[in-house]
Design a protein around this motif. Structure first.
Motif, PDB file in Angstrom:
ATOM      1  N   ASN A   1       0.821  -1.216   0.000  1.00 12.96           N
ATOM      2  CA  ASN A   1       0.000   0.000   0.000  1.00 12.96           C
ATOM      3  C   ASN A   1       0.850   1.259   0.000  1.00 12.96           C
ATOM      4  OD1 ASN A   1      -3.035  -0.532   0.056  1.00 12.96           O
ATOM      5  ND2 ASN A   1      -2.204  -2.117   1.396  1.00 12.96           N
ATOM      6  N   GLU A   2       2.013   1.214   0.605  1.00  8.80           N
ATOM      7  CA  GLU A   2       2.911   2.369   0.551  1.00  8.80           C
ATOM      8  C   GLU A   2       3.416   2.614  -0.872  1.00  8.80           C
ATOM      9  OE1 GLU A   2       5.753   1.596   3.803  1.00  8.80           O
ATOM     10  OE2 GLU A   2       4.920   3.399   4.715  1.00  8.80           O
TER      11      GLU A   2
ATOM     12  N   LYS B   1      -3.926  -3.108  -1.859  1.00  5.23           N
ATOM     13  CA  LYS B   1      -3.909  -4.492  -1.389  1.00  5.23           C
ATOM     14  C   LYS B   1      -4.648  -4.599  -0.059  1.00  5.23           C
ATOM     15  CE  LYS B   1      -0.767  -8.221  -0.178  1.00  5.23           C
ATOM     16  NZ  LYS B   1       0.601  -8.725  -0.243  1.00  5.23           N
ATOM     17  N   PRO B   2      -5.591  -5.536   0.047  1.00  7.34           N
ATOM     18  CA  PRO B   2      -6.265  -5.731   1.335  1.00  7.34           C
ATOM     19  C   PRO B   2      -5.332  -6.444   2.316  1.00  7.34           C
ATOM     20  CG  PRO B   2      -7.059  -7.337  -0.248  1.00  7.34           C
ATOM     21  CD  PRO B   2      -6.110  -6.429  -0.981  1.00  7.34           C
ATOM     22  N   PHE B   3      -5.616  -6.333   3.604  1.00  6.63           N
ATOM     23  CA  PHE B   3      -4.789  -6.993   4.615  1.00  6.63           C
ATOM     24  C   PHE B   3      -4.796  -8.505   4.429  1.00  6.63           C
ATOM     25  CE2 PHE B   3      -3.963  -8.960   8.724  1.00  6.63           C
ATOM     26  CZ  PHE B   3      -2.756  -8.354   9.053  1.00  6.63           C
TER      27      PHE B   3
ATOM     28  N   GLU C   1       0.018   8.899  12.483  1.00  2.42           N
ATOM     29  CA  GLU C   1      -0.135   7.926  11.402  1.00  2.42           C
ATOM     30  C   GLU C   1      -0.613   6.571  11.933  1.00  2.42           C
ATOM     31  OE1 GLU C   1       3.275   9.325   8.218  1.00  2.42           O
ATOM     32  OE2 GLU C   1       3.903   8.342  10.085  1.00  2.42           O
ATOM     33  N   LEU C   2      -0.142   6.208  13.105  1.00  4.75           N
ATOM     34  CA  LEU C   2      -0.503   4.907  13.676  1.00  4.75           C
ATOM     35  C   LEU C   2      -1.893   4.881  14.297  1.00  4.75           C
ATOM     36  CD1 LEU C   2       2.883   3.895  15.336  1.00  4.75           C
ATOM     37  CD2 LEU C   2       1.712   2.644  13.505  1.00  4.75           C
ATOM     38  N   PHE C   3      -2.280   5.966  14.961  1.00  2.00           N
ATOM     39  CA  PHE C   3      -3.481   5.882  15.781  1.00  2.00           C
ATOM     40  C   PHE C   3      -4.616   6.831  15.414  1.00  2.00           C
ATOM     41  CE2 PHE C   3      -0.348   3.551  18.204  1.00  2.00           C
ATOM     42  CZ  PHE C   3      -1.072   2.402  18.464  1.00  2.00           C
ATOM     43  N   THR C   4      -4.537   7.459  14.255  1.00  4.48           N
ATOM     44  CA  THR C   4      -5.674   8.220  13.748  1.00  4.48           C
ATOM     45  C   THR C   4      -6.453   7.285  12.825  1.00  4.48           C
ATOM     46  OG1 THR C   4      -4.441  10.292  13.833  1.00  4.48           O
ATOM     47  CG2 THR C   4      -6.406  10.241  12.425  1.00  4.48           C
TER      48      THR C   4
ATOM     49  N   PHE D   1      -4.713   6.564   6.783  1.00  4.55           N
ATOM     50  CA  PHE D   1      -4.367   6.046   5.460  1.00  4.55           C
ATOM     51  C   PHE D   1      -5.647   5.487   4.836  1.00  4.55           C
ATOM     52  CE2 PHE D   1      -0.426   5.505   7.929  1.00  4.55           C
ATOM     53  CZ  PHE D   1       0.452   6.240   7.144  1.00  4.55           C
ATOM     54  N   LYS D   2      -5.875   5.830   3.582  1.00 10.11           N
ATOM     55  CA  LYS D   2      -7.074   5.362   2.887  1.00 10.11           C
ATOM     56  C   LYS D   2      -7.174   3.831   2.944  1.00 10.11           C
ATOM     57  CE  LYS D   2      -9.298   5.479  -1.621  1.00 10.11           C
ATOM     58  NZ  LYS D   2      -9.144   5.807  -3.029  1.00 10.11           N
ATOM     59  N   TRP D   3      -6.040   3.151   2.847  1.00 12.45           N
ATOM     60  CA  TRP D   3      -6.002   1.690   2.759  1.00 12.45           C
ATOM     61  C   TRP D   3      -6.277   0.978   4.085  1.00 12.45           C
ATOM     62  CZ3 TRP D   3      -1.452   0.325   5.367  1.00 12.45           C
ATOM     63  CH2 TRP D   3      -0.441   1.282   5.385  1.00 12.45           C
ATOM     64  N   THR D   4      -6.392   1.726   5.183  1.00 11.81           N
ATOM     65  CA  THR D   4      -6.769   1.089   6.456  1.00 11.81           C
ATOM     66  C   THR D   4      -8.268   1.200   6.691  1.00 11.81           C
ATOM     67  OG1 THR D   4      -6.407   3.069   7.808  1.00 11.81           O
ATOM     68  CG2 THR D   4      -4.510   1.579   7.505  1.00 11.81           C
ATOM     69  N   GLY D   5      -8.975   1.807   5.751  1.00 10.70           N
ATOM     70  CA  GLY D   5     -10.415   1.991   5.913  1.00 10.70           C
ATOM     71  C   GLY D   5     -10.693   2.853   7.132  1.00 10.70           C
ATOM     72  N   SER D   6     -11.646   2.448   7.955  1.00  9.44           N
ATOM     73  CA  SER D   6     -11.990   3.247   9.140  1.00  9.44           C
ATOM     74  C   SER D   6     -11.160   2.846  10.352  1.00  9.44           C
ATOM     75  CB  SER D   6     -13.485   3.081   9.449  1.00  9.44           C
ATOM     76  OG  SER D   6     -13.762   1.718   9.721  1.00  9.44           O
TER      77      SER D   6
END
Length: 180
Positions: A77-78, A83-85, A136-139, A143-148
């Motif tokens: 994703n970077e 790519k999904p998890f 970046e880690l806890f908002t 990242f768009k690719w982490t969804g909500s």
């Protein structure tokens, strides 16, 4: 220990639980290492993983493979790949099937090799986590690719929370073998 919500908390929890896991592993006797896991008589242990994992190697490989999922997901994703998890055809409803495939893949992997693989993947996951900021880690949804979700929640799940899971399973095996 509460679930980490900061980068510092994530790194500390991962280090602490990884250390505890390794200490527990080093305390295992030869008898405990050679006795296959068998929780079939415990009705409280209904989840599939209680039947799937038969030894320490299986636990180590499970942790390693989930580290690998995280590392590959973030890297892809970077680079801009969407790519999904969880790899296709798996999702959060059927990921147990994926875990079985990962288990099958490593039935000829030695316990020693599994330990080496986990040591490296743990170090790689920590190194990756260190490069991200708290924001970046806890908002959630940063990242768009982490969804909500927050990226950090994946790191916590694949490290400290997963190490807790492994220790619970090992302690249940030790108890079943007549240890404390």
């Amino acid at each position: 220990m509460p679930r980490p919500t900061t980068k510092t908390g994530l790194l500390e929890a991962a280090a602490e639980n990884y250390s505890k896991l390794n200490k527990l592993i080093s305390s295992l006797t030869e008898e405990q290492l050679s006795t296959p896991f068998d929780f079939s008589g415990d009705e409280k242990k209904k989840e599939a993983h209680w039947r799937r994992d038969k030894n320490l190697r299986d636990i180590l490989i499970h942790l390693y493979e989930w580290h690998t999922l995280l590392l590959e997901w973030v890297a892809a994703n970077e680079k801009g790949e969407n790519k999904p998890f969880l790899p296709e055809p798996y999702n959060w409803k059927n990921y147990g099937e994926m875990n079985v495939k990962l288990w099958e893949k490593h039935q000829s992997t030695s316990r020693e090799k599994a330990k080496e693989m986990l040591e490296k993947s743990h170090a790689d996951v920590i190194k990756l986590a260190e490069k991200f900021s708290d924001e970046e880690l806890f908002t959630r949804g940063y990242f768009k690719w982490t969804g909500s979700n927050a990226l950090g929640s994946y790191f916590v799940s694949c490290t400290s929370s997963h190490y807790d899971w492994a220790m619970k399973k090992l302690k249940a095996h030790i108890k079943k073998c007549g240890g404390k």
